[in-house]
Design a protein around this motif. Structure first.
Motif, mmCIF file in Angstrom:
data_model
loop_
_atom_site.group_PDB
_atom_site.id
_atom_site.type_symbol
_atom_site.label_atom_id
_atom_site.label_comp_id
_atom_site.label_asym_id
_atom_site.label_seq_id
_atom_site.Cartn_x
_atom_site.Cartn_y
_atom_site.Cartn_z
ATOM 1 N N THR A 231 44.300 37.898 44.298
ATOM 2 C CA THR A 231 45.365 37.236 44.762
ATOM 3 C C THR A 231 46.078 36.454 43.636
ATOM 4 O O THR A 231 47.014 36.111 43.841
ATOM 5 N N VAL A 232 45.469 36.379 42.418
ATOM 6 C CA VAL A 232 45.914 35.756 41.169
ATOM 7 C C VAL A 232 46.244 36.833 40.045
ATOM 8 O O VAL A 232 44.875 37.372 39.690
ATOM 9 N N ALA A 233 47.180 36.895 39.332
ATOM 10 C CA ALA A 233 46.991 37.834 38.277
ATOM 11 C C ALA A 233 46.268 37.350 36.958
ATOM 12 O O ALA A 233 46.174 36.297 36.900
ATOM 13 N N GLY A 234 45.526 38.221 36.479
ATOM 14 C CA GLY A 234 44.639 37.992 35.588
ATOM 15 C C GLY A 234 44.268 38.924 34.545
ATOM 16 O O GLY A 234 45.315 39.852 34.250
ATOM 17 N N LEU A 235 43.465 38.908 33.828
ATOM 18 C CA LEU A 235 43.134 39.677 32.496
ATOM 19 C C LEU A 235 42.042 40.851 32.904
ATOM 20 O O LEU A 235 41.031 40.404 33.609
ATOM 21 N N LYS A 236 42.030 41.859 32.266
ATOM 22 C CA LYS A 236 41.453 43.077 32.519
ATOM 23 C C LYS A 236 39.960 42.585 32.007
ATOM 24 O O LYS A 236 38.797 43.002 32.704
ATOM 25 N N GLN A 237 39.818 41.805 30.812
ATOM 26 C CA GLN A 237 38.332 41.507 30.373
ATOM 27 C C GLN A 237 37.699 40.549 31.155
ATOM 28 O O GLN A 237 36.596 40.197 31.094
ATOM 29 N N PHE A 238 38.474 39.936 32.130
ATOM 30 C CA PHE A 238 37.865 38.848 33.067
ATOM 31 C C PHE A 238 37.845 39.426 34.552
ATOM 32 O O PHE A 238 37.917 38.602 35.514
ATOM 33 N N LYS A 239 37.817 40.818 34.866
ATOM 34 C CA LYS A 239 37.995 41.406 35.898
ATOM 35 C C LYS A 239 38.912 40.975 36.965
ATOM 36 O O LYS A 239 38.923 40.623 37.896
#
Length: 473
Positions: A231-239
Motif C-alpha cells: 500500500t506504500v510505494a517503495g523500491l525494488k531492492q527493498f521488495k
C-alpha cells in the motif's frame, strides 16, 4: 457414441477450466486474432504428405479476414496455464485424395469447395511455457494439449488436440502469439476426405495477447504478491518498501524514517557521536555521557550543564549544582544555619549563644518593668525598658525564653496568682508584637509563692513584685 464424444470433450474442457489457479504477475491473458483451418492432414495417409504443404496458405488454408478467435487463459504456476478458445471459420477449401488404394491415398490431392461450410470450435487447453522455464523474457515458445468440440455445418465431433506455439512479447503485457494445433476427430462416420463429416485437421492462430490481472496497489512497479509494502510505494531492492531518508533501512524498521541515520540506532542519527541516538539524546548537538541522557557535565558533579546553575563549579543537586553558601562565615552552611545572616556557633546551629552576662542583663531590665497598681498594664516609663529587652532577644534568634511573673504577699493568693499570670502574659505579648517569634516565648505566673525578699518591708515587697526572663534550654 455421438453423445459420448460430446461428454468426452466437455470433460476435457472442464478439467482445464477447473485447474487450481495460483498467484503470479498478471495471471490472466486474453488473445484475439484470426485463425486458419487446413484439412490436408486428414486427406493424406503418409506423414510426409501431411506436412509437405504445411505452409501452403493459398491452396489449403481457410481464413476469415477478420477477428475470428478469442482465447482467455490463466497462469496456474510453474510455467503452466489453462485456457479456453472459441473460433469461427468458413471451409471453402477442402483437401481430398484423388483415389485411395489399399487404404492409402494415391496420386495428387484435390482441393474443392464443399459449399462454404460453417466452422465453429470450442477448445480447452493446458499450456506449458518453455520460455518461462528458461527465463526468457521476449521469446516464449510453448506446447499445449487439450480437447474440445467442433461443429462443421451439420456435422459435429469431439476432438483431442495438441500443438506448438510461440509468443513474441513487445512489452511485459503485450505480445504477438502464433500457434498451430492438430485436432484429432472422434467422428466414427469419418470417410477420409469427405466433407459431410468432421475430419481431423490443423488449425493455425495468429493474434495479439494482452496479460492483465496483476495488482500493484501503490503503483511502484512491484506487484502486490511480491510487494512487502503493497500500500506504500517503495523500491525494488527493498521488495517494494520505502526508504524515505535513503539510509538503507526501510521505513518499517526505521525509528527515524525522515532523517538518515545508522543501522545500530535503528535508522536514527547520532549527530554528536556520543553513542546515543538523537531521538534519545537530551543534548543531540553536544557529546555527553549516557547517564545524563547525552548531555555534558563540565564540573563533574553529576548534574548536566543544562540543568546546572553553576556548570563550572561542583555543587549538590539539591542546590541546583552550586556549592552551598555560608553567608555569615560561621562555618555553618546557610542550608543548615538557623541564623544565616548572623555569625554563630556550630553547636547552636549557626546562631549566636546567649551568655550568662546577657541573661543577667535581661533580668536587670525585667525587674524595672513597672505596671499600673493592681493591673497588667505598663506605666509609660517602662516602654524603653521593654524595647531594650526586644533588642537583646533579636540578637539571639534561636534562643527561647520563659517570662515569669511574681507578686508580693498583699491581697488574696488567688488574686495574686491571676495578676502574676496576666503581667507575664502582657510582657510576652509585647515582645511578640515587636518582632519576637511566638514559638520562642512562654509565660507563667507564680503569684506570691517565690519571693526573693521579705514581704514585711516596703522595699522587700517592691523586690518581690517583679518579672523575670529565663533561658529555656
Amino acid at each position: 457414441m455421438k453423445h459420448l464424444n460430446k461428454l468426452f470433450a466437455a470433460a476435457i474442457m472442464f478439467i482445464g477450466l477447473s485447474a487450481q489457479a495460483q498467484d503470479s504477475n498478471n495471471p490472466w491473458a486474453i488473445t484475439f486474432g484470426t485463425n486458419a483451418v487446413d484439412t490436408r492432414v486428414s486427406a493424406a495417409t503418409k506423414f510426409e504428405d501431411q506436412i509437405s504443404q504445411y505452409f501452403n496458405v493459398e491452396d489449403n488454408w481457410n481464413i476469415l479476414p477478420s477477428v475470428s478467435y478469442l482465447n482467455v487463459s490463466r497462469h496456474v504456476g510453474g510455467g503452466f496455464s489453462v485456457g479456453v478458445t472459441g473460433s469461427i471459420n468458413k471451409i471453402k477449401r477442402f483437401v481430398s485424395p484423388r483415389a485411395i488404394v489399399g487404404g492409402e491415398a494415391t496420386g495428387d490431392y484435390l482441393v474443392t469447395n464443399p459449399g462454404d461450410l460453417s466452422y465453429y470450435a470450442a477448445d480447452g487447453q493446458i499450456k506449458y511455457s518453455i520460455g518461462s522455464a528458461l527465463g526468457w523474457k521476449v521469446i516464449d515458445p510453448s506446447v499445449h494439449v487439450g480437447g474440445g468440440y467442433v461443429w462443421l455445418e451439420d456435422a459435429n465431433s469431439g476432438i483431442a488436440e495438441g500443438g506448438l506455439g510461440i509468443t513474441f512479447w513487445f512489452t511485459e503485457m503485450v505480445g504477438l502469439s502464433l500457434q498451430s494445433t492438430y485436432k484429432q476427430t472422434f467422428d466414427e462416420r469419418l470417410e477420409r476426405g469427405m466433407a459431410n463429416n468432421v475430419p481431423s485437421h490443423m488449425q493455425h492462430f495468429a493474434g495479439l495477447t494482452f496479460k492483465f490481472g496483476g495488482k500493484d496497489t501503490d503503483g511502484d512497479g512491484i506487484y502486490d504478491k511480491d510487494d512487502a509494502c503493497p500500500t506504500v510505494a517503495g523500491l525494488k531492492q527493498f521488495k517494494g518498501c520505502p526508504d524515505t531518508d535513503g539510509d538503507g533501512i526501510i521505513d518499517g524498521n526505521d525509528s527515524c524514517p525522515d532523517v538518515a541515520g545508522l543501522a545500530e540506532f535503528q535508522g536514527c542519527p547520532d549527530t554528536d557521536g556520543d553513542g546515543i541516538a538523537d531521538k534519545d539524546d537530551a543534548c543531540p548537538e553536544v557529546a555527553g555521557p549516557k547517564a545524563l541522557n547525552g548531555c555534558p557535565d563540565a564540573d563533574g558533579d553529576g548534574i548536566a550543564d543544562k540543568d546546572d546553575k553553576c556548570p563550572q563549579v561542583k555543587g549538590p543537586k539539591e542546590n541546583g549544582g552550586c556549592p552551598w553558601p555560608d553567608t555569615d562565615g560561621d562555618s555553618v552552611l546557610d542550608k543548615d544555619d538557623r541564623c544565616p545572616d548572623v555569625k554563630g556557633t556550630v553547636a547552636n546551629n549557626g546562631c549566636p549563644e546567649i551568655s550568662e552576662e546577657q541573661i543577667m542583663k535581661l533580668n536587670a531590665y525585667a525587674k524595672t518593668i513597672l505596671f499600673n497598681s493592681g493591673k497588667a498594664t505598663f506605666q509609660q516609663q517602662t516602654y524603653p525598658v521593654l524595647q531594650s529587652i526586644v533588642a537583646i532577644l533579636k540578637e539571639y534568634p534561636s534562643s527561647k525564653f520563659s517570662i515569669e511573673g511574681h507578686t508580693d504577699s498583699d491581697g488574696k493568693d488567688a488574686m495574686n496568682q491571676k495578676l502574676s499570670e496576666e503581667r507575664a502574659g502582657a510582657v510576652k505579648n509585647y515582645l511578640i508584637e515587636n518582632g519576637i517569634s511566638s514559638d520562642r516565648l512562654t509565660s507563667a505566673g507564680f503569684g506570691e509563692t517565690k519571693p526573693i525578699d521579705s514581704n514585711k518591708t516596703k522595699k522587700g515587697k517592691a523586690n518581690n513584685r517583679r518579672v523575670e526572663v529565663k533561658l529555656v534550654k
